[in-house]
Design a protein around this motif. Structure first.
Motif, PDB file in Angstrom:
ATOM      1  N   VAL A 135      29.046   7.736  13.703  1.00 30.82           N
ATOM      2  CA  VAL A 135      29.933   7.512  12.943  1.00 30.82           C
ATOM      3  C   VAL A 135      31.358   7.831  13.320  1.00 30.82           C
ATOM      4  CG1 VAL A 135      30.559   7.578  10.256  1.00 30.82           C
ATOM      5  CG2 VAL A 135      28.272   7.966  11.182  1.00 30.82           C
ATOM      6  N   ARG A 136      32.358   7.042  13.037  1.00 34.55           N
ATOM      7  CA  ARG A 136      33.725   7.053  13.421  1.00 34.55           C
ATOM      8  C   ARG A 136      34.540   6.444  12.804  1.00 34.55           C
ATOM      9  NH1 ARG A 136      35.236   3.682  18.583  1.00 34.55           N
ATOM     10  NH2 ARG A 136      35.757   5.741  19.535  1.00 34.55           N
ATOM     11  N   ALA A 137      36.035   6.769  12.602  1.00 38.17           N
ATOM     12  CA  ALA A 137      37.028   6.232  11.876  1.00 38.17           C
ATOM     13  C   ALA A 137      38.407   7.000  12.667  1.00 38.17           C
ATOM     14  CB  ALA A 137      37.023   6.481  10.676  1.00 38.17           C
ATOM     15  N   ARG A 138      39.282   6.219  12.405  1.00 43.57           N
ATOM     16  CA  ARG A 138      40.685   6.427  12.796  1.00 43.57           C
ATOM     17  C   ARG A 138      41.488   6.699  11.475  1.00 43.57           C
ATOM     18  NH1 ARG A 138      45.567   3.457  14.740  1.00 43.57           N
ATOM     19  NH2 ARG A 138      46.933   5.225  15.677  1.00 43.57           N
ATOM     20  N   VAL A 139      42.194   7.996  11.353  1.00 45.31           N
ATOM     21  CA  VAL A 139      42.915   8.201  10.166  1.00 45.31           C
ATOM     22  C   VAL A 139      44.333   8.236  10.531  1.00 45.31           C
ATOM     23  CG1 VAL A 139      43.291   9.859   8.586  1.00 45.31           C
ATOM     24  CG2 VAL A 139      40.920   9.788   9.580  1.00 45.31           C
ATOM     25  N   VAL A 140      45.136   7.768   9.813  1.00 45.60           N
ATOM     26  CA  VAL A 140      46.549   7.160  10.231  1.00 45.60           C
ATOM     27  C   VAL A 140      47.315   7.818   8.920  1.00 45.60           C
ATOM     28  CG1 VAL A 140      48.124   5.492  10.645  1.00 45.60           C
ATOM     29  CG2 VAL A 140      45.845   5.102  11.490  1.00 45.60           C
ATOM     30  N   ASP A 141      48.444   8.244   9.308  1.00 45.54           N
ATOM     31  CA  ASP A 141      49.499   8.807   8.276  1.00 45.54           C
ATOM     32  C   ASP A 141      50.383   7.589   7.821  1.00 45.54           C
ATOM     33  OD1 ASP A 141      51.144  10.249   6.833  1.00 45.54           O
ATOM     34  OD2 ASP A 141      51.878  11.197   8.423  1.00 45.54           O
ATOM     35  N   ALA A 142      50.645   7.547   6.908  1.00 38.94           N
ATOM     36  CA  ALA A 142      51.496   6.271   6.432  1.00 38.94           C
ATOM     37  C   ALA A 142      52.591   6.838   5.190  1.00 38.94           C
ATOM     38  CB  ALA A 142      50.666   4.976   6.037  1.00 38.94           C
ATOM     39  N   TYR A 143      53.686   5.973   5.225  1.00 37.92           N
ATOM     40  CA  TYR A 143      54.486   6.141   3.766  1.00 37.92           C
ATOM     41  C   TYR A 143      53.956   5.379   2.584  1.00 37.92           C
ATOM     42  CZ  TYR A 143      57.835   8.062   6.871  1.00 37.92           C
ATOM     43  OH  TYR A 143      58.632   8.839   7.872  1.00 37.92           O
ATOM     44  N   PHE A 144      53.806   6.016   1.523  1.00 39.41           N
ATOM     45  CA  PHE A 144      53.009   5.346   0.276  1.00 39.41           C
ATOM     46  C   PHE A 144      54.019   5.320  -0.764  1.00 39.41           C
ATOM     47  CE2 PHE A 144      49.850   5.905  -3.265  1.00 39.41           C
ATOM     48  CZ  PHE A 144      49.238   4.514  -3.084  1.00 39.41           C
ATOM     49  N   LEU A 145      54.348   4.088  -1.104  1.00 38.83           N
ATOM     50  CA  LEU A 145      55.351   3.722  -2.145  1.00 38.83           C
ATOM     51  C   LEU A 145      54.320   3.386  -3.408  1.00 38.83           C
ATOM     52  CD1 LEU A 145      57.969   1.984  -0.256  1.00 38.83           C
ATOM     53  CD2 LEU A 145      57.646   4.460  -0.385  1.00 38.83           C
ATOM     54  N   LYS A 146      54.433   3.978  -4.366  1.00 38.57           N
ATOM     55  CA  LYS A 146      53.595   3.655  -5.798  1.00 38.57           C
ATOM     56  C   LYS A 146      54.320   3.433  -6.947  1.00 38.57           C
ATOM     57  CE  LYS A 146      49.743   5.877  -8.210  1.00 38.57           C
ATOM     58  NZ  LYS A 146      48.946   6.663  -8.497  1.00 38.57           N
ATOM     59  N   ALA A 147      54.111   2.202  -7.713  1.00 35.75           N
ATOM     60  CA  ALA A 147      54.564   1.938  -8.880  1.00 35.75           C
ATOM     61  C   ALA A 147      53.502   1.665  -9.836  1.00 35.75           C
ATOM     62  CB  ALA A 147      55.757   0.872  -8.862  1.00 35.75           C
ATOM     63  N   ARG A 148      53.719   1.971 -11.007  1.00 36.87           N
ATOM     64  CA  ARG A 148      52.774   1.547 -11.889  1.00 36.87           C
ATOM     65  C   ARG A 148      53.663   0.833 -13.281  1.00 36.87           C
ATOM     66  NH1 ARG A 148      49.809   1.488  -8.610  1.00 36.87           N
ATOM     67  NH2 ARG A 148      47.801   2.638  -8.160  1.00 36.87           N
ATOM     68  N   ILE A 149      52.724  -0.073 -14.039  1.00 39.38           N
ATOM     69  CA  ILE A 149      53.293  -0.615 -14.968  1.00 39.38           C
ATOM     70  C   ILE A 149      52.714  -0.422 -16.514  1.00 39.38           C
ATOM     71  CG2 ILE A 149      54.371  -2.705 -13.709  1.00 39.38           C
ATOM     72  CD1 ILE A 149      52.080  -4.203 -14.354  1.00 39.38           C
ATOM     73  N   ASN A 157      56.795  -3.070 -18.314  1.00 41.28           N
ATOM     74  CA  ASN A 157      57.610  -2.195 -17.818  1.00 41.28           C
ATOM     75  C   ASN A 157      57.302  -1.181 -16.836  1.00 41.28           C
ATOM     76  OD1 ASN A 157      59.811  -3.142 -19.609  1.00 41.28           O
ATOM     77  ND2 ASN A 157      59.034  -1.890 -21.327  1.00 41.28           N
ATOM     78  N   LEU A 158      58.214  -0.667 -15.946  1.00 40.46           N
ATOM     79  CA  LEU A 158      57.620   0.336 -14.987  1.00 40.46           C
ATOM     80  C   LEU A 158      57.290   1.578 -15.743  1.00 40.46           C
ATOM     81  CD1 LEU A 158      60.102   0.165 -11.922  1.00 40.46           C
ATOM     82  CD2 LEU A 158      57.442  -0.411 -12.006  1.00 40.46           C
ATOM     83  N   ASP A 159      56.270   2.198 -15.355  1.00 41.29           N
ATOM     84  CA  ASP A 159      55.896   3.524 -15.696  1.00 41.29           C
ATOM     85  C   ASP A 159      56.981   4.605 -15.079  1.00 41.29           C
ATOM     86  OD1 ASP A 159      54.680   5.491 -17.229  1.00 41.29           O
ATOM     87  OD2 ASP A 159      52.597   5.148 -16.287  1.00 41.29           O
ATOM     88  N   SER A 160      57.003   5.588 -15.962  1.00 41.29           N
ATOM     89  CA  SER A 160      58.122   6.850 -15.570  1.00 41.29           C
ATOM     90  C   SER A 160      57.228   7.375 -14.158  1.00 41.29           C
ATOM     91  CB  SER A 160      57.967   7.614 -16.565  1.00 41.29           C
ATOM     92  OG  SER A 160      56.752   8.246 -16.797  1.00 41.29           O
ATOM     93  N   GLY A 161      58.252   7.668 -13.279  1.00 40.65           N
ATOM     94  CA  GLY A 161      57.727   8.028 -11.994  1.00 40.65           C
ATOM     95  C   GLY A 161      57.513   7.153 -10.788  1.00 40.65           C
ATOM     96  N   SER A 162      57.595   6.018 -11.152  1.00 45.04           N
ATOM     97  CA  SER A 162      57.206   4.806 -10.390  1.00 45.04           C
ATOM     98  C   SER A 162      58.406   4.791  -8.965  1.00 45.04           C
ATOM     99  CB  SER A 162      57.164   3.644 -11.099  1.00 45.04           C
ATOM    100  OG  SER A 162      56.021   3.242 -11.862  1.00 45.04           O
ATOM    101  N   PHE A 163      57.967   4.567  -8.001  1.00 42.19           N
ATOM    102  CA  PHE A 163      59.031   4.380  -6.989  1.00 42.19           C
ATOM    103  C   PHE A 163      59.817   3.000  -7.164  1.00 42.19           C
ATOM    104  CE2 PHE A 163      60.269   2.611  -2.995  1.00 42.19           C
ATOM    105  CZ  PHE A 163      61.092   3.636  -2.387  1.00 42.19           C
TER     106      PHE A 163
END
Length: 513
Positions: A135-149, A157-163
């Protein structure tokens, strides 16, 4: 001030494909057989809750088998978890597989590693024999920009705390960038994307109920530009806008995210050497330019695999300034293909220029793609109430463009009676229209080629290079007026210069191997 995007607090660990290499330790021979010799995670995931990968274990014997123990070799230190015969955990005992039957094992990743390969083995003990599967996988670091409505008083409308982008920002190829939800570039803010950057979009969904309380679920991961987006890649380092799925089953499937949308106040946008794929609507541009530049310039790009439309232009401007304005969309040396409805749709008029572009829409067995509508639909009207319609100025030019696909009619002119287009021309272009519809289109053809197969190299592989006998060769107009003055094709290289007359389409002919 432009700043490099260093958003450590939004870093996320994601899993990307790693199935291209054959493992060094194949399944050891034994009584059990398996549907694969290794379990590889080959999807990009946006949270630590990853989908499961499945391993099927077969008992080919004519008797029931008792597996005394199934376990992960690294035990509690494993980066994986599994479900064996309905039992979750790192180990299961006395598992019975009936004769000529099988069981399923579901494996999940729970790793918190960064930029590392993680491996383990699933071990099976039957008597004195032990078999194992990698069993194998590659784990990669990324920038994660999150917004919720959220829905407030029938408005989204955008929820508070959304990017959202609060200031001029430069996105770099240092790490992948994941956009999860509606990400906004506000008016007055410029986001610059450097060559080689990969921007992924999640399938974030939100449910909206209509006046009859009927729920409608829609995709809401998209990039919404009210300011300026400058995504300028290079031949060797293109920029990609795509979905987070990397597994082969979804790698080129449409409708996995919403798309790129440019709002009325947006200006000076550039997409150069970019790929936009697997969305619902690839590019949507609203209204005419607000200054003396095209609202969006698209050059040397590929826009493909859309669940609805490839390119949408919305005019709806009755000020009378459309004729004097530069185009909302200036598109050159670009391919738009494989869209379930339209490669180009204009609504309510507007102004658009397409130079040396290829619009190709074929019904293909893979990726399960079919449609029944013409791929180019041009409209000069719009209705706000569904009852009355308003007519708007419409100026659209296709110069040196190839418009071809599976339908007999690949162009439809959506006009109201007595309301012709202000300007519509297919100049030195190759088009496909049926004999019945030809009278409606023919007044707009200028030195064009109608209903002659362009002889693409292989449209089933999205290869729209012209063959040696193609009617596209040398059939275009040189240095088309109104273009940026390009002298090359979609490759943007010195060896792609348009010698001996411009060819029609995004690709200039050269001998194919």
């Amino acid at each position: 001030m432009r700043v490099k995007i260093i958003l450590g607090w939004i870093a996320l660990f994601i899993v990307v494909l790693s199935s291209c290499e054959r493992p060094l330790n194949p399944v050891a021979e034994g009584i059990l057989t398996f549907d694969r010799d290794s379990v590889n995670f080959d999807s990009v995931f946006t949270t630590l809750l990853t989908p499961s990968e499945r391993l099927i274990v077969h008992n080919e014997q004519n008797k029931d088998l008792v597996i005394s123990r199934v376990w992960l070799e690294r035990g509690d230190a494993s980066e994986f978890d599994m479900i064996v015969d309905g039992i979750q955990g790192g180990e299961a005992t006395d598992v019975v597989i009936a004769r000529k039957d099988s069981m399923h094992i579901f494996v999940n990743l729970k790793s918190k590693e960064q930029d590392a390969w993680v491996e383990d083995y699933i071990l099976f003990e039957i008597g004195d024999e032990i078999q194992r599967v990698l069993v194998r996988a590659r784990v990669v670091d990324a920038y994660f920009l999150k917004a919720r409505i959220k829905l407030e008083n029938q408005f989204l409308n955008l929820d508070s705390g959304s990017f959202f982008f609060r200031r001029d920002t430069v996105l770099t190829p240092e790490k992948p960038i994941i956009m999860d939800g509606p990400i906004f570039i506000p008016e007055g803010v410029t986001v610059t994307v450097l060559p080689g950057t990969e921007i992924f979009f999640t399938p974030y969904k939100f449910t909206v109920r209509d006046s009859s309380n009927v729920p409608t679920v829609g995709l809401y991961s998209w990039l919404i530009v009210d300011g300026t987006l400058k995504a300028e890649g290079t031949v060797d380092l293109p920029i990609e806008f795509k979905s987070v799925r990397f597994d082969s089953a979804a790698l080129e499937n449409p409708a996995q995210w919403r798309g790129l949308r440019f709002l009325p106040s947006s200006k000076d946008n550039i997409l150069r050497h970019c790929t936009v794929k697997n969305a619902q609507i690839g590019i949507e541009v609203d209204s005419i330019p607000v200054n003396d530049q095209p609202k969006l310039t698209v050059q040397y790009c590929q826009i493909r695999n859309m669940g609805v439309h490839g390119v949408v232009g919305v005019g709806v401007d009755g000020s009378g300034s459309v004729a004097a304005a530069l185009p909302s969309i200036l598109m050159e040396n670009t391919v738009v293909n494989t869209c379930k409805q339209h490669t180009v749709l204009t609504i309510g008029g507007g102004k658009y220029d397409f130079f040396n572009c290829t619009f190709a829409n074929f019904n293909l067995a893979w990726p399960r793609f079919s449609r029944r509508s013409p791929q180019i639909r041009l409209s000069n009207w719009f209705t706000f109430d569904g009852i009355t319609a308003d007519i708007y100025p419409s100026y659209t030019r296709f110069v040196n463009c190839a418009i071809w696909g599976s339908e007999e009619d690949e162009i439809v002119l959506d006009t109201l009676n007595g309301a012709p287009f202000d300007l519509l021309v297919f100049d030195h272009s190759l088009v496909r229209v049926s004999q019945d519809y030809f009278p409606a289109v023919s007044p707009h053809l200028k030195d064009a080629i109608a209903n002659v197969d362009p002889l693409f190299n292989d449209f089933t592989l999205w290869d729209y290079r012209p063959l040696e006998t193609s009617p596209l060769i040398n059939a275009g107009v040189d240095n088309p007026q109104g273009s940026s003055g390009y002298l090359d094709d979609i490759r943007g290289r010195m060896d792609s210069l348009r010698y001996d007359g411009f060819d029609i389409g995004a690709w200039e002919y050269w001998p194919l191997e």
